[in-house]
Design a protein around this motif. Structure first.
Motif, mmCIF file in Angstrom:
data_model
loop_
_atom_site.group_PDB
_atom_site.id
_atom_site.type_symbol
_atom_site.label_atom_id
_atom_site.label_comp_id
_atom_site.label_asym_id
_atom_site.label_seq_id
_atom_site.Cartn_x
_atom_site.Cartn_y
_atom_site.Cartn_z
ATOM 1 N N ASP A 67 -20.010 -26.886 53.762
ATOM 2 C CA ASP A 67 -20.904 -27.036 54.718
ATOM 3 C C ASP A 67 -21.967 -26.193 54.425
ATOM 4 O O ASP A 67 -23.588 -26.408 54.536
ATOM 5 C CB ASP A 67 -20.345 -26.654 56.078
ATOM 6 N N GLU A 68 -21.826 -25.066 54.061
ATOM 7 C CA GLU A 68 -22.890 -23.688 53.601
ATOM 8 C C GLU A 68 -23.166 -23.960 52.169
ATOM 9 O O GLU A 68 -22.315 -23.940 51.249
ATOM 10 C CB GLU A 68 -22.333 -22.287 54.064
ATOM 11 N N ALA A 69 -24.624 -23.783 51.952
ATOM 12 C CA ALA A 69 -25.030 -23.673 50.503
ATOM 13 C C ALA A 69 -24.981 -22.137 50.239
ATOM 14 O O ALA A 69 -25.915 -21.394 50.491
ATOM 15 C CB ALA A 69 -26.385 -24.166 50.244
ATOM 16 N N ARG A 70 -23.861 -21.655 49.557
ATOM 17 C CA ARG A 70 -23.840 -20.390 49.059
ATOM 18 C C ARG A 70 -23.120 -20.689 47.864
ATOM 19 O O ARG A 70 -22.590 -21.373 47.246
ATOM 20 C CB ARG A 70 -23.086 -19.516 50.034
ATOM 21 N N VAL A 71 -23.040 -19.276 47.066
ATOM 22 C CA VAL A 71 -22.465 -19.088 45.818
ATOM 23 C C VAL A 71 -20.899 -18.697 46.017
ATOM 24 O O VAL A 71 -20.864 -17.460 46.535
ATOM 25 C CB VAL A 71 -23.317 -18.159 44.664
ATOM 26 N N ASN A 72 -20.068 -19.335 45.395
ATOM 27 C CA ASN A 72 -18.590 -19.044 45.617
ATOM 28 C C ASN A 72 -18.089 -18.096 44.388
ATOM 29 O O ASN A 72 -17.392 -17.183 45.030
ATOM 30 C CB ASN A 72 -17.916 -20.241 45.506
ATOM 31 N N SER A 73 -18.820 -17.936 43.343
ATOM 32 C CA SER A 73 -18.226 -17.086 42.263
ATOM 33 C C SER A 73 -19.218 -17.157 40.958
ATOM 34 O O SER A 73 -20.056 -18.298 41.048
ATOM 35 C CB SER A 73 -17.024 -17.408 41.952
ATOM 36 N N TYR A 74 -19.190 -15.984 40.481
ATOM 37 C CA TYR A 74 -20.023 -16.122 39.251
ATOM 38 C C TYR A 74 -19.118 -15.498 38.138
ATOM 39 O O TYR A 74 -18.407 -14.365 38.230
ATOM 40 C CB TYR A 74 -21.080 -14.754 39.469
ATOM 41 N N GLY A 75 -18.992 -16.453 37.190
ATOM 42 C CA GLY A 75 -17.652 -16.171 36.272
ATOM 43 C C GLY A 75 -18.313 -15.508 34.750
ATOM 44 O O GLY A 75 -19.278 -16.153 34.207
ATOM 45 N N PHE A 76 -17.497 -14.469 34.349
ATOM 46 C CA PHE A 76 -17.891 -14.120 33.040
ATOM 47 C C PHE A 76 -16.892 -14.144 32.245
ATOM 48 O O PHE A 76 -15.539 -13.702 32.376
ATOM 49 C CB PHE A 76 -18.348 -12.719 33.114
ATOM 50 N N ARG A 77 -16.804 -14.568 30.937
ATOM 51 C CA ARG A 77 -15.795 -14.604 29.952
ATOM 52 C C ARG A 77 -15.690 -13.329 29.435
ATOM 53 O O ARG A 77 -16.732 -12.564 28.843
ATOM 54 C CB ARG A 77 -15.880 -15.725 28.860
ATOM 55 N N VAL A 78 -14.385 -12.865 29.013
ATOM 56 C CA VAL A 78 -14.142 -11.550 28.612
ATOM 57 C C VAL A 78 -13.848 -11.802 27.032
ATOM 58 O O VAL A 78 -13.851 -13.030 26.559
ATOM 59 C CB VAL A 78 -13.058 -10.755 29.079
ATOM 60 N N LYS A 79 -13.924 -10.841 26.006
ATOM 61 C CA LYS A 79 -13.627 -10.986 24.790
ATOM 62 C C LYS A 79 -12.247 -11.409 24.191
ATOM 63 O O LYS A 79 -12.071 -11.747 23.241
ATOM 64 C CB LYS A 79 -14.375 -9.731 24.077
ATOM 65 N N ARG A 80 -11.161 -10.907 24.985
ATOM 66 C CA ARG A 80 -9.817 -10.920 24.297
ATOM 67 C C ARG A 80 -9.042 -11.396 25.845
ATOM 68 O O ARG A 80 -9.557 -10.911 26.869
ATOM 69 C CB ARG A 80 -9.249 -9.638 24.204
ATOM 70 N N LYS A 81 -7.746 -12.031 25.409
ATOM 71 C CA LYS A 81 -7.043 -12.834 26.658
ATOM 72 C C LYS A 81 -6.417 -11.275 27.567
ATOM 73 O O LYS A 81 -6.525 -11.223 28.779
ATOM 74 C CB LYS A 81 -5.780 -13.102 25.978
ATOM 75 N N GLN A 82 -6.264 -10.266 26.857
ATOM 76 C CA GLN A 82 -5.753 -9.156 27.249
ATOM 77 C C GLN A 82 -6.705 -8.325 28.226
ATOM 78 O O GLN A 82 -6.442 -7.555 29.017
ATOM 79 C CB GLN A 82 -4.733 -8.093 26.486
ATOM 80 N N ASP A 83 -7.768 -8.815 27.981
ATOM 81 C CA ASP A 83 -9.075 -8.014 28.861
ATOM 82 C C ASP A 83 -8.945 -8.291 30.328
ATOM 83 O O ASP A 83 -9.566 -7.497 31.178
ATOM 84 C CB ASP A 83 -10.343 -8.138 28.151
ATOM 85 N N VAL A 84 -8.489 -9.450 30.717
ATOM 86 C CA VAL A 84 -8.597 -9.802 32.066
ATOM 87 C C VAL A 84 -7.533 -8.920 32.765
ATOM 88 O O VAL A 84 -7.916 -8.178 33.789
ATOM 89 C CB VAL A 84 -7.916 -11.191 32.171
ATOM 90 N N GLU A 85 -6.260 -8.422 32.139
ATOM 91 C CA GLU A 85 -5.235 -7.731 32.772
ATOM 92 C C GLU A 85 -5.920 -6.068 32.620
ATOM 93 O O GLU A 85 -5.779 -5.506 33.564
ATOM 94 C CB GLU A 85 -4.068 -7.728 32.120
ATOM 95 N N LEU A 86 -6.667 -5.706 31.618
ATOM 96 C CA LEU A 86 -7.150 -4.542 31.306
ATOM 97 C C LEU A 86 -8.074 -4.095 32.383
ATOM 98 O O LEU A 86 -8.239 -3.026 32.919
ATOM 99 C CB LEU A 86 -7.325 -4.207 29.893
ATOM 100 N N PHE A 87 -9.136 -4.992 32.580
ATOM 101 C CA PHE A 87 -10.029 -4.883 33.638
ATOM 102 C C PHE A 87 -9.406 -4.783 34.992
ATOM 103 O O PHE A 87 -9.979 -3.931 35.851
ATOM 104 C CB PHE A 87 -11.065 -6.007 33.622
ATOM 105 N N HIS A 88 -8.457 -5.610 35.290
ATOM 106 C CA HIS A 88 -7.746 -5.582 36.506
ATOM 107 C C HIS A 88 -7.112 -4.135 36.818
ATOM 108 O O HIS A 88 -7.218 -3.697 37.886
ATOM 109 C CB HIS A 88 -6.496 -6.829 36.625
ATOM 110 N N LYS A 89 -6.563 -3.629 35.818
ATOM 111 C CA LYS A 89 -5.924 -2.290 36.083
ATOM 112 C C LYS A 89 -7.263 -1.151 36.040
ATOM 113 O O LYS A 89 -6.943 -0.206 36.783
ATOM 114 C CB LYS A 89 -5.216 -1.941 34.588
#
Length: 332
Positions: A67-89
């Motif tokens: 219903d609303e024109a809004r941005v749901n997310s902005y996605g950025f790819r990280v350089k390594r698979k483990q970087d997702v978990e490392l950023f989370h920590k």
């Protein structure tokens, strides 16, 4: 310690995706698919996944019927698979609330971490794994670097994202993006009436002048979206788009013109299904110097930074670029 032992820590690779909410999905699909020439990789229910003709990954644009024109997310790819978990920590240590998103919750994408940027409250998602599907045979290019044939106005890829927040939070957000996500300030301007507050900052993790920009919103509210830019091959493509869009029922923004900041040609239009501001962007210079020092723009030259030639861009109080859409909260 050998070079093989060195670990730089988690890093962002590039601006990869944006999820735009639209009240009229079919009208937005017409604009991005038929006018701009993006490929619809998949569509399920009220969600469509698109990419430019030089994007080999599953998608850079998600259109969501809502219903609303809004941005749901902005996605950025990280350089390594483990970087997702490392950023989370890292976010846990910093006290930044974040959510884990399982693989497949976004079609074609692996696990991700979602959080709101401290200060600006923009919903970011960091991911690494993403599928690389082939286009259907009728759309395939003979060029292996192209995911599909060039069509429509020839959108090649997502180029950059431009965000806004309040004057009271912009410094916090810009400093956090640099300090915690590793973005480098390339060009910037300070508020003329408050020279200790950032008016706008152009940031990148690639040789581009900006993969991400952040500045002060005209309504002095956080979580604002100004525009997403899609790259086209050359200046002529921008001029052609400006000429053809005049014949279509599409809200014309500003341009064509050339920015002094970044030195690229621009054309701003609005997605007719949602009203989100879209920039068609070509050219610009690249930065290869490891010791690059950020360039500051001050009055009166700042107007040349916004527009070197072409339409003068609308700005709000204190020089803030006019805002458009709000961003979604953390849990959506």
């Amino acid at each position: 310690m050998s070079d093989n032992d060195y670990d730089p820590g988690p890093q962002v690779a590039y601006a990869g995706t944006i999820n735009l909410g639209t009240p009229d999905l079919e009208r937005s699909l017409w604009f991005f698919r038929d006018v701009l020439g993006m490929e619809v990789v998949a569509q399920t229910g009220g969600v469509a996944y698109l990419r430019g003709y030089q994007e080999l990954v599953h998608h850079s644009l998600v259109l969501t019927q809502q219903d609303e024109a809004r941005v749901n997310s902005y996605g950025f790819r990280v350089k390594r698979k483990q970087d997702v978990e490392l950023f989370h920590k890292q976010f846990e240590q910093e006290g930044v609330q974040s959510l884990e998103i399982g693989a497949g919750q976004v079609l074609g994408r692996g696990e991700a971490v979602r959080f709101l940027v401290p200060g600006s409250e923009h919903p970011f998602e960091l991911y690494y794994d993403i599928e690389r599907p082939q286009a259907e045979e009728s759309l395939r290019s003979k060029l292996p670097s192209n995911s599909s044939r060039r069509r429509g106005m020839g959108v090649r890829r997502l180029d950059h994202i431009n965000l806004q927040t309040s004057a009271g939070t912009v410094n916090q957000a810009e400093n956090w993006l640099r300090g915690s996500l590793g973005f480098r300030r390339r060009e910037f301007a300070m508020l003329p009436q408050a020279p200790d507050i950032v008016l706008a900052s152009w940031l990148s993790v690639t040789p581009q002048v900006h993969d991400l920009a952040i500045g002060v919103s005209a309504d002095d509210e956080p979580g604002r979206f100004h525009h997403v830019a899609f790259n086209v091959e050359n200046f002529h493509d921008v001029l052609r788009a400006a000429d053809e869009i005049r014949d279509l029922d599409i809200a014309y923004g500003h341009g064509p013109g050339k920015h002094g900041i970044g030195q690229a040609m621009y054309l701003y239009v609005h997605d007719p299904g949602s009203g989100h501001r879209i920039e068609l962007y070509s050219g610009g210079y690249h930065i290869f110097d490891p010791d690059w020092e950020a360039l500051e723009w001050k009055l009166p030259e700042l107007e040349f930074g916004q527009t070197w030639y072409g339409d003068v861009l609308d700005v709000g109080p204190g020089g803030a670029f006019l805002s458009t859409s709000p961003s979604a909260p953390l849990a959506e």
